[in-house]
Enzyme design. Structure first.
Site, PDB file in Angstrom:
ATOM      1  N   SER A   1       0.837  -1.201   0.000  1.00 32.39           N
ATOM      2  CA  SER A   1       0.000   0.000   0.000  1.00 32.39           C
ATOM      3  C   SER A   1       0.871   1.250   0.000  1.00 32.39           C
ATOM      4  O   SER A   1       1.977   1.244   0.564  1.00 32.39           O
ATOM      5  CB  SER A   1      -0.856  -0.027   1.264  1.00 32.39           C
ATOM      6  OG  SER A   1      -1.259   1.266   1.623  1.00 32.39           O
TER       7      SER A   1
ATOM      8  N   GLU B   1       0.569   3.492   1.856  1.00 28.44           N
ATOM      9  CA  GLU B   1       0.771   3.845   3.265  1.00 28.44           C
ATOM     10  C   GLU B   1       2.191   3.515   3.744  1.00 28.44           C
ATOM     11  O   GLU B   1       2.629   4.023   4.765  1.00 28.44           O
ATOM     12  CB  GLU B   1      -0.248   3.125   4.159  1.00 28.44           C
ATOM     13  CG  GLU B   1      -1.647   3.689   4.082  1.00 28.44           C
ATOM     14  CD  GLU B   1      -1.787   5.075   4.717  1.00 28.44           C
ATOM     15  OE1 GLU B   1      -1.074   5.364   5.693  1.00 28.44           O
ATOM     16  OE2 GLU B   1      -2.604   5.865   4.216  1.00 28.44           O
TER      17      GLU B   1
ATOM     18  N   TYR C   1      -0.648   0.444  10.540  1.00 33.88           N
ATOM     19  CA  TYR C   1      -1.024  -0.257   9.320  1.00 33.88           C
ATOM     20  C   TYR C   1       0.102  -0.171   8.290  1.00 33.88           C
ATOM     21  O   TYR C   1       0.501  -1.174   7.693  1.00 33.88           O
ATOM     22  CB  TYR C   1      -2.323   0.358   8.761  1.00 33.88           C
ATOM     23  CG  TYR C   1      -2.669  -0.117   7.369  1.00 33.88           C
ATOM     24  CD1 TYR C   1      -3.151  -1.395   7.137  1.00 33.88           C
ATOM     25  CD2 TYR C   1      -2.506   0.733   6.271  1.00 33.88           C
ATOM     26  CE1 TYR C   1      -3.457  -1.827   5.855  1.00 33.88           C
ATOM     27  CE2 TYR C   1      -2.813   0.307   4.990  1.00 33.88           C
ATOM     28  CZ  TYR C   1      -3.286  -0.968   4.786  1.00 33.88           C
ATOM     29  OH  TYR C   1      -3.586  -1.389   3.517  1.00 33.88           O
TER      30      TYR C   1
END
Ligand code: GDP
Length: 323
Positions: free
Chosen positions: A124, A126, A148
């Site tokens: 991701s 992220e 996360y």
């Protein structure tokens, strides 16, 4: 013999679109589903009968080995995770169990049970958190800013390590935000397309939003899952950014959505500090040169087209439920 694919996270947005894509290509599709999950199968109910459901959990290594042994997949797509960022702060250990260690268990299960299976890991954007460059490439340093993102960074590097150490065909796709009518309305894209449709139909009068200047790299989920499939059809396993390659602001999004229903957004939208984020990251936008050059992938849906198709969907769905 049809190819066989095993998908974790089948009931999610990407899992359901990927299952549709693979079925259309003649695959036999297996989905790993948590037995305890409370039956959120709305996204795959139309596929029932076509997809074989296997019970299993990323927390349980034996269940992963059993699922691989039972399905003998040529390709495995890991789309399951604890992916809600705010929850990763309140349940950091559980997030690590699913999103990080779950991938270790899966990789180890593949190595032991079906080492010639090709593996896709859903990384991701992220992982970049607060990146020191924009746009980001496959070589941009990871600086995750929430549990996360940290868990996804671990999973990313474990996948690469298994590729190097055990010669597995294992790849990571670093996806940026991707949207579709199967997206939840807590995300700003769907929140806006749904609100524009509701206001048009007289079901709502106003829309409250946070930072209108926030920018995102938004892509269509169907385009993203096509990229995942393409990654596993290449001669060599590698890691790629999957993104639209451009950013748009929330303001542009709201303007475009209200244009689709013939309304002036300024008449309905107000800014509410409750929806402001305390700590907005620097601009996250993916550079898609590598996937474009090496695999020939690029998104089909433009930003405007994506807004249009989601507004159309919301108008139809809301009109039906009104009727
Ligand atoms: P994510 O942050 O990429 O997971 O996706 P969101 O769709 O939740 O948020 C995208 C961006 O929209 C963020 O930068 C928010 O600050 C901005 N934003 C502005 N208004 C809103 C709002 O009302 N709801 C949400 N969720 N985000 C908003």
């Amino acid at each position: 013999m049809p190819k066989k694919a095993l998908i974790t996270g089948l009931t999610g947005q990407d899992g359901s679109y990927l299952a549709e894509l693979l079925l259309s290509k003649g695959y036999q599709v297996y989905g790993l589903v948590r037995r305890s999950s409370s039956g959120n199968i709305s996204r795959i109910s139309h596929l029932s009968g076509n997809v074989q459901i296997l019970s299993g959990d990323l927390l349980d290594q034996c269940s992963l080995m059993d699922a691989i042994a039972a399905s003998q997949p040529d390709e495995i797509y890991n789309l399951a995770s604890q992916s809600y960022v705010p929850l990763s702060w309140t349940q950091p250990s559980l997030t690590a169990e699913y999103t990080a260690l779950g991938v270790s268990r899966l990789l180890e299960s593949i190595r032991r049970c079906k080492s010639d299976a090709k593996f896709y890991q859903a990384s991701s954007s992220e992982v970049f958190g607060q990146p020191d460059e924009s746009p980001q490439t496959e070589r941009t340093a990871f600086r995750p800013r929430n549990p996360y993102g940290v868990a996804k960074a671990y999973a990313h590097w474990m996948t690469i390590n298994y590729r190097q150490q055990y010669n597995l065909y294992a790849c990571c796709g670093i996806t940026y935000t991707h949207e579709s009518p199967r997206r939840g309305a807590e995300f700003v894209f769907r929140k806006i397309t749904r609100a524009a449709a509701m206001i048009k139909l007289g079901l709502a009068q106003e829309l409250k939003l946070g930072n209108l200047d926030a920018r995102r790299d938004w892509c269509y989920a169907q385009d993203a899952v096509y990229a995942m499939w393409m990654m596993l059809q290449h001669e060599q396993p590698d890691d790629y950014i999957i993104a639209s390659g451009e950013t748009h602001s929330v303001r542009e999004l709201v303007e475009c959505a209200f244009n689709c229903v013939g309304l002036n957004w300024q008449d309905y939208v107000s800014v509410d500090p409750a929806f402001y984020r305390p700590d907005e990251p620097v601009q996250l936008v993916g550079c898609i040169d590598k996937i474009q050059t090496q695999l020939g992938w690029k998104p089909h849906s433009t930003f405007n087209r994506l807004v249009e198709l989601m507004v159309d969907y919301d108008l139809k769905e809301l009109s039906n439920s009104k009727a």
